[in-house]
Scaffold this active site. Structure first.
Site, PDB file in Angstrom:
ATOM      1  N   GLY A 226       0.822  -1.202   0.000  1.00 38.28           N
ATOM      2  CA  GLY A 226       0.000   0.000   0.000  1.00 38.28           C
ATOM      3  C   GLY A 226       0.856   1.252   0.000  1.00 38.28           C
ATOM      4  O   GLY A 226       2.053   1.215   0.283  1.00 38.28           O
ATOM      5  N   TYR A 317      -5.245  -1.264  15.653  1.00 41.80           N
ATOM      6  CA  TYR A 317      -3.942  -0.643  15.418  1.00 41.80           C
ATOM      7  C   TYR A 317      -3.685   0.623  16.229  1.00 41.80           C
ATOM      8  O   TYR A 317      -2.573   1.149  16.201  1.00 41.80           O
ATOM      9  CB  TYR A 317      -3.808  -0.211  13.946  1.00 41.80           C
ATOM     10  CG  TYR A 317      -3.975  -1.276  12.910  1.00 41.80           C
ATOM     11  CD1 TYR A 317      -3.314  -2.495  12.996  1.00 41.80           C
ATOM     12  CD2 TYR A 317      -4.779  -1.050  11.806  1.00 41.80           C
ATOM     13  CE1 TYR A 317      -3.465  -3.456  12.016  1.00 41.80           C
ATOM     14  CE2 TYR A 317      -4.932  -2.005  10.816  1.00 41.80           C
ATOM     15  CZ  TYR A 317      -4.274  -3.208  10.931  1.00 41.80           C
ATOM     16  OH  TYR A 317      -4.422  -4.152   9.963  1.00 41.80           O
ATOM     17  N   CYS A 349     -20.841  -3.798  23.545  1.00 37.68           N
ATOM     18  CA  CYS A 349     -20.536  -4.085  24.948  1.00 37.68           C
ATOM     19  C   CYS A 349     -19.142  -4.686  25.003  1.00 37.68           C
ATOM     20  O   CYS A 349     -18.949  -5.897  25.166  1.00 37.68           O
ATOM     21  CB  CYS A 349     -21.585  -5.042  25.514  1.00 37.68           C
ATOM     22  SG  CYS A 349     -21.421  -5.312  27.288  1.00 37.68           S
ATOM     23  N   GLU A 350     -18.147  -3.824  24.844  1.00 39.43           N
ATOM     24  CA  GLU A 350     -16.748  -4.233  24.702  1.00 39.43           C
ATOM     25  C   GLU A 350     -15.875  -3.035  25.036  1.00 39.43           C
ATOM     26  O   GLU A 350     -15.982  -1.980  24.414  1.00 39.43           O
ATOM     27  CB  GLU A 350     -16.491  -4.711  23.267  1.00 39.43           C
ATOM     28  CG  GLU A 350     -15.049  -4.853  22.881  1.00 39.43           C
ATOM     29  CD  GLU A 350     -14.304  -5.828  23.758  1.00 39.43           C
ATOM     30  OE1 GLU A 350     -13.265  -5.435  24.324  1.00 39.43           O
ATOM     31  OE2 GLU A 350     -14.782  -6.975  23.909  1.00 39.43           O
TER      32      GLU A 350
END
Length: 440
Positions: A226, A317, A349-350
């Site tokens: 990329g 990331y 919920c995290e």
């Protein structure tokens, strides 16, 4: 316009947000076809000596309409799985326009090659499997040249810490497998990651051409990887002319020394689509931990109706994306409200569903200056065209897959993916049935 330090959306204003939300709701992805086209033209102008193929890294944004737009402008495809190969063909690409470089070789590799698809063996084991499936074939070989470049360690896919490609010191094994199965290496492929350092690209091109010199029938070199795109203000972006000019000179020198004019392939993904896409969401909750107990550690939170189900890059990331609050009254209302600093979190919920983490530190909270939000406001997450829809935690907490919209050359929105229904989400599940005895 919004105050200094507060970012305005790249291409979605209040009126367009209202129009799109009225048709497909939120959250949704919005792609600007004008930006896609502009970036594709830049890629097609990449400096080259003896021919250029631009292969869209479709893993970055595999929506059919995006594929069709880029195909119409002359793109070919870089596929990362057998499933992507078939998906590209569904979007109108001919098999011979598709090149497969995959961590997992599909079981029907022989049949795909018979159709005309090109394949790059990414390990000695893959090269052997290809030889067993289609002895005597013409193939590409993907090498790890020992050097890479990337925005983070996770986006650098070259060098000794990467499993991508055949380690360059295994050249004798590659030649032995080719000879065993009567195969010919007609293409050498490398992939260094998502960096923007021209010096690294030049060094990798040199290493790749040295490998190409070892295969007399090689006529194509693929410098995969990329090109860094700055999503946030001040972030660097790759200048293709700066990167490509010295690489072109290396191809000319190779032709002079070896008598072979090598065609060039590149595989842009992020470069083409990152800043052409955005997520349109809404503020669905506002909370705060400010108070005497928290002291200086108190924070104000903006909770969206989107999250890691739609954009995983910050959680994965520590990636940075521009985030803008868009009140229904547009710029005038934004200016009247003033600004504050907020943590923006998703709807899952995290604890890791966080959009405003510190750069490269997904576990560190980093407040952002935003227009003071109110419930129901639109929020635009820019730079979300690449590795968002195609790389998210889909259906976590059973949230449906978001709709996708493409703006045409006049800026008119077209729905190119409808929102997933609960019935579609559950379609492949099966109940236990009468033959399963439940525990007592």
């Amino acid at each position: 316009k919004a105050s200094v330090g507060v970012l305005a959306p790249r291409f979605i204003g209040a009126d367009l947000a209202k129009e799109i939300a009225a048709e497909v709701g939120t959250p949704c992805y919005v792609y600007d076809g004008r930006i896609l086209a502009s970036q594709m033209r830049k890629a097609l102008a990449f400096p080259n000596a003896y021919g250029l193929t631009v292969r869209f890294a479709m893993k970055s944004c595999p929506n059919r309409a995006v594929l069709e737009l880029l195909r119409g402008m002359g793109a070919c495809v870089d596929a990362s799985s057998g499933y992507e190969v078939y998906r590209a063909m569904q979007a109108g690409f001919r098999p011979e326009q598709i090149s497969l470089s995959s961590q997992e070789l599909p079981g029907d590799i022989g049949e795909l090659m018979d159709m005309g698809m090109e394949v790059n063996a990414c390990s000695c084991a893959q090269l052997r499997k290809i030889g067993e499936a289609r002895p005597g074939s013409k193939v590409g070989v993907r090498f790890n040249p020992g050097l890479g470049s990337g925005g983070t360690g996770k986006t650098n896919v070259g060098g000794p810490s990467s499993s991508f490609g055949i380690w360059h010191e295994q050249l004798p094994q590659v030649k032995a497998i080719l000879d065993e199965f009567g195969m010919t290496a007609v293409r050498v492929h490398t992939h260094i990651g998502s960096g923007s350092d021209p010096a690294v690209w030049q060094r990798v091109a040199t290493l790749t051409l040295n490998l190409a010199a070892q295969f007399p029938e090689c006529r194509t070199v693929n410098l995969g990887g990329g090109y860094k795109v700055g999503r946030m203000p001040g972030e660097p972006s790759t200048d293709l002319a700066t990167v490509g000019a010295p690489v072109k000179d290396l191809f000319v020198a190779f032709a002079s020394e070896h008598g072979r004019e090598l065609a060039l392939e590149i595989e842009p993904g992020t470069f083409l689509v990152a800043n052409a896409g955005a997520i349109l969401a809404r503020v669905q909750d506002l909370t705060s931990t400010r108070g005497d107990a928290a002291g200086a550690d108190g924070l104000d939170f903006v909770k969206l109706d989107a999250g890691m189900t739609d954009i995983l890059r910050p959680s994965l990331y520590g990636a940075q994306h521009p985030i803008s609050v868009v009140p229904p009254g547009g710029d005038a209302e934004a200016a009247a409200r003033g600004t504050g600093e907020y943590i923006v979190s998703g709807h899952c919920c995290e604890s890791g569903d966080l959009l405003t983490c510190a750069p490269d530190e997904p576990e560190t909270l980093s407040p952002r200056p935003l227009v003071k939000p109110e419930l129901g406001d639109f929020v635009v997450i820019d730079g979300a065209g690449a590795y968002c829809s195609g790389m998210s935690a889909k259906n976590y907490n059973s949230f449906p897959e978001a709709a996708e919209v493409l703006l045409d050359m006049e800026g008119k929105p077209h729905v190119v993916r409808v929102r997933q229904t609960l019935e579609q989400m559950l379609a492949n599940e099966r109940s236990l049935g009468a033959g399963f005895e439940l525990p007592q």
